[in-house]
Design an enzyme around this catalytic site. Structure first.
Site, PDB file in Angstrom:
ATOM      1  N   ASP A 125      10.518  10.928  23.300  1.00 24.91           N
ATOM      2  CA  ASP A 125      11.099  10.768  24.638  1.00 24.91           C
ATOM      3  C   ASP A 125      10.189  11.403  25.683  1.00 24.91           C
ATOM      4  O   ASP A 125       8.977  11.362  25.542  1.00 24.91           O
ATOM      5  CB  ASP A 125      12.505  11.402  24.648  1.00 24.91           C
ATOM      6  CG  ASP A 125      13.459  10.708  25.598  1.00 24.91           C
ATOM      7  OD1 ASP A 125      13.209  10.742  26.808  1.00 24.91           O
ATOM      8  OD2 ASP A 125      14.455  10.124  25.138  1.00 24.91           O
ATOM      9  N   HIS A 174      15.343  13.260  30.942  1.00 27.08           N
ATOM     10  CA  HIS A 174      15.803  12.256  29.979  1.00 27.08           C
ATOM     11  C   HIS A 174      15.720  12.768  28.538  1.00 27.08           C
ATOM     12  O   HIS A 174      16.672  12.663  27.761  1.00 27.08           O
ATOM     13  CB  HIS A 174      14.952  10.997  30.162  1.00 27.08           C
ATOM     14  CG  HIS A 174      15.453   9.781  29.458  1.00 27.08           C
ATOM     15  ND1 HIS A 174      15.164   9.519  28.130  1.00 27.08           N
ATOM     16  CD2 HIS A 174      16.198   8.733  29.895  1.00 27.08           C
ATOM     17  CE1 HIS A 174      15.709   8.366  27.784  1.00 27.08           C
ATOM     18  NE2 HIS A 174      16.349   7.866  28.836  1.00 27.08           N
ATOM     19  N   SER A 229      20.232   4.574  26.605  1.00 23.56           N
ATOM     20  CA  SER A 229      19.510   5.794  26.233  1.00 23.56           C
ATOM     21  C   SER A 229      20.465   6.899  25.816  1.00 23.56           C
ATOM     22  O   SER A 229      20.126   7.741  24.983  1.00 23.56           O
ATOM     23  CB  SER A 229      18.672   6.301  27.413  1.00 23.56           C
ATOM     24  OG  SER A 229      17.502   5.559  27.579  1.00 23.56           O
TER      25      SER A 229
END
Length: 729
Positions: A138, A193, A515
């Site tokens: 990620d 994220h 996600s």
């Protein structure tokens, strides 16, 4: 060094359209060389350098070799001119040349909603859970987050072979046991994220967390005792293929048990050009399940990404908790909108101004209604609540002095964070607001702080979640499963903005996307693996899919069918005791690829090995031993018969008998015959095969026909969706 033969290696090239180069005549390519040679005297790096020297004619390749893959598979990235690329393309063993791609990120009460309760309410295997390692590919991670504190953790598992190379001011611990960077920015997460996905999968339980009081509660991952290894492959501009392959290469060699990767393209890619499919195939061979996000391009059909059958592909759905933000008009009418709004204008009304009424001379009324950039006069907006027919007003609100923004929602089922008071209204409520403004001399309103609501109809597939059908392997149903991906509160990076133009710093934030759904499934897969450490990726995938809950989807046609949710919504507790599982290994997936008529050269790209399909190969891709069954037919096939061959493995009671039943789904009625209709098992791990024959007529090109095959022994329920659809083109 002796030159390797074509049987011992292959080359695959990816052209990068995004990599920075020092010479405009050079571009960056990835040279993927399949499986590592078993020769004891083979040194990958030396081989990579010799190839570059031969192709370039330069004794020094400084600045040419970008990256070397030498752990789990073989290859390298290099800068080459077009003529040099052509030379390499003609070398013995070179299979194909194709563009590199810039992929994108697919962006608390959720675990309770799924049934994994906190503390002693959920069955746990703490010792094995502590030995479980989740690799997160990620944007990196925030090591200081409480979600990754190692308080109470012992030393990393002995199988761990990784490192902590997070760069300056970055420290791993006994929870966050590894970190690697492939972006030259360090492994620290500056986007938020990666921190969010990692904590969702395996973060510690952290009490009294919220986003400025919104969603207050305990934040935790699915397997809080598990370890995390972070592989940073993405920056704000995206995620390059060479970095993704490096992440897989290292994660496999480091000893992770599962990989979660919430990354994908805008559309499904051929397996041989998809770095995630290639990396995940190597992971599968090593017994590592890869969980991938389905994409955020819904509700349009044929938008799902991550479509290889050796990937567990995840759609996004709601939980029983939601966030709403009320708009109270000057006449007392309350309109219920959506946003994650920590600001509160309660107690004071502000004038309302519709963008159309604040247009500058350079814009027409329609553009002003959208609040497009440079369309509004500041003098008409300053100190007022700006009303816009889409979210564009959020971009210019501060520059024109707006106090708050109210806009017509493009995604009415999702609440987003904004940098100022804001609420999005569904079309009907927005029209009521505009009507109030146009019929009132001095229209006013107030935007209240977000409220939390519970017990809404859930799970429902999010409108943004990408839908099938699968455009690459047309007889493999994708996505596979759905999990919570709407308004998820989890750890965040203080170095990242909670929203665009947002200067606030937070440790926990609310995000929505596939996600967010992806690490939920990774957490469930890890949870299952703590009880069954020797289960293969396909066994874990089958357990998750065949025990799923039925769900509902928004939209019409394909958007509201199995092409939105696959087998259904994950049920972690039931997945621990599936009774039967569908198993498939490397050989099965190779047969599947042969059934897709892939050439030996393309098979080398995906598997890294020399494989030749039998000339008499008659394996149909739909006969891969997959937990779902799907077939695409020509719309002209008014009467059809389709057969599926499957094998089930008993992982439940030693002596058990399963009877089959078929439950009708949607679309035209299907005739389904199961032979044999009863399966009797005498021992654990015993396998029994069966055949499903589906008949029907007059398929609707806009709506698939479906049914559910259920095997039950009175205790276990093993459900597989059957989907037959027509070519709508």
């Amino acid at each position: 060094m002796a030159k390797l033969t074509a049987s011992s290696f292959l080359l695959v090239l990816f052209l990068s359209s995004v990599s920075a180069v020092t010479d405009e005549d050079k571009k960056e390519y990835i040279v993927y060389m399949g499986s590592l040679s078993s020769r004891e005297d083979y040194t990958p790096m030396s081989h990579h350098m010799s190839i570059l020297q031969e192709v370039t004619g330069e004794s020094s390749i400084e600045g040419r070799l970008v990256r070397s893959y030498k752990k789990s598979f073989n290859g390298f990235a290099a800068r080459l001119t077009e003529s040099e690329r052509e030379k390499v393309a003609k070398m013995e063993g070179v299979v194909s040349v194709f563009p590199n791609k810039m992929l994108q990120l697919q962006t608390t009460s959720s675990w309770d909603f799924m049934g994994l309760k906190e503390g002693t309410k959920t069955k746990r295997n703490p010792t094995t859970e502590s030995d479980t390692i989740i690799g997160v590919i990620d944007t990196g991670i925030t090591p200081e987050s409480e979600s990754f504190s190692d308080k109470g953790f012992g030393h990393p598992p002995k199988k761990w072979k990784g490192v902590c190379s997070g760069s300056e001011n970055f420290t791993c611990n006994n929870k966050l046991i590894g970190a690697r960077d492939y972006t030259s920015e360090g492994t620290r997460d500056t986007e938020g994220h990666g921190t969010h996905t990692a904590s969702t999968a395996a973060g510690n339980a952290v009490a009294d967390t919220s986003f400025f009081g919104i969603g207050n509660g305990t934040v935790r991952g699915g397997v809080p005792a598990a370890r995390i290894a972070a592989y940073k492959v993405c920056t704000v501009t995206g995620c390059t293929s060479d970095a993704i392959l490096s992440g897989f290469d290292d994660a496999i060699a480091d000893g992770v048990d599962l990989i979660t990767i919430s990354i994908g393209g805008k559309a499904a890619a051929n397996f041989e050009t998809d770095p995630i499919a290639i990396g995940a195939f190597h992971a599968m061979v090593k017994g590592i399940l890869t969980v991938n996000a389905a994409g955020n391009s819904g509700p349009s059909a044929e938008t799902v990404t991550g479509v290889a059958p050796w990937l567990l592909t995840v759609a996004a759905s709601t939980t029983n908790r939601g966030f709403v933000t009320k708009v109270v008009l000057g006449n007392g009418t309350a309109l219920v909108g959506k946003s994650v709004n920590s600001f509160d204008l309660r107690g004071k009304n502000y004038p309302l101004v519709y963008g159309k009424s604040a247009a500058s001379s350079s814009c027409d009324a329609e553009m002003a209604g959208h609040c497009s950039l440079s369309c509004l006069e500041k003098s008409h907006v300053e100190g007022k609540i700006l009303v816009c027919s889409d979210p564009d007003g959020l971009k210019i609100a501060e520059s024109v002095g707006a106090i708050a923004v109210i806009y017509k929602s493009l995604k009415p089922d999702v609440a987003f964070i904004h940098h100022l008071p804001a609420s999005s209204l569904q079309a009907k409520d927005f029209e009521s607001l505009v009507s109030y403004i146009e019929s009132t001399d001095s229209p006013q309103a107030s935007v209240l702080k977000t409220e939390t609501i519970f017990n809404r109809t859930s799970p429902v597939i999010a409108s943004f979640s990408s839908r099938g059908p699968n455009t690459i392997a047309i007889d493999i149903l994708k996505p596979d499963i759905t999990a919570p991906g709407v308004e998820i509160l989890a750890a965040f990076s203080p170095n990242a903005e909670p929203s665009e133009h947002d200067t606030r710093k937070v440790k926990y934030s609310v995000l929505s996307g596939t996600s967010m759904a992806c690490p939920h499934i990774a957490g469930v897969a890890a949870y299952i693996k703590t009880f069954y450490p020797k289960w293969s990726p396909s066994m874990i995938q089958s357990a998750i899919m065949t025990t799923a809950w039925p769900v509902n989807a928004t939209g019409t046609g394909i958007a509201s069918t199995e092409f939105a949710y696959g087998a259904g919504h994950v049920n972690p507790i039931a997945a621990l005791n599936p009774g039967l599982v569908y198993e498939s290994d490397k050989a099965d997936h190779v047969a599947f690829l042969c059934g897709m008529n892939y050439t030996s050269d393309i098979l080398k790209v995906i598997t890294g090995e020399n494989i030749t399909c039998s000339e008499k190969n008659d394996t149909l891709p739909r006969n891969l031993n997959y937990p779902s069954m799907s077939a695409k037919l020509l719309v002209s096939d008014s009467n059809f018969t389709v057969a599926f061959n499957r094998t089930l493995t008993n992982v439940g009671t030693p002596s058990s008998t399963y009877k089959s039943t078929v439950v009708a789904g949607h679309g035209s009625k299907l005739g389904v015959e199961v032979t044999p209709s009863v399966l009797s098992f005498k021992t654990v791990n015993e396998r029994q095969s069966f055949r499903v024959t589906v008949t029907g007529s007059d398929l609707d090109s806009e709506l698939p026909s479906s049914a559910n095959l259920i095997w039950s022994d009175g205790t276990h329920t093993v459900r597989s969706p059957i989907v037959i659809y027509a070519d709508s083109h």
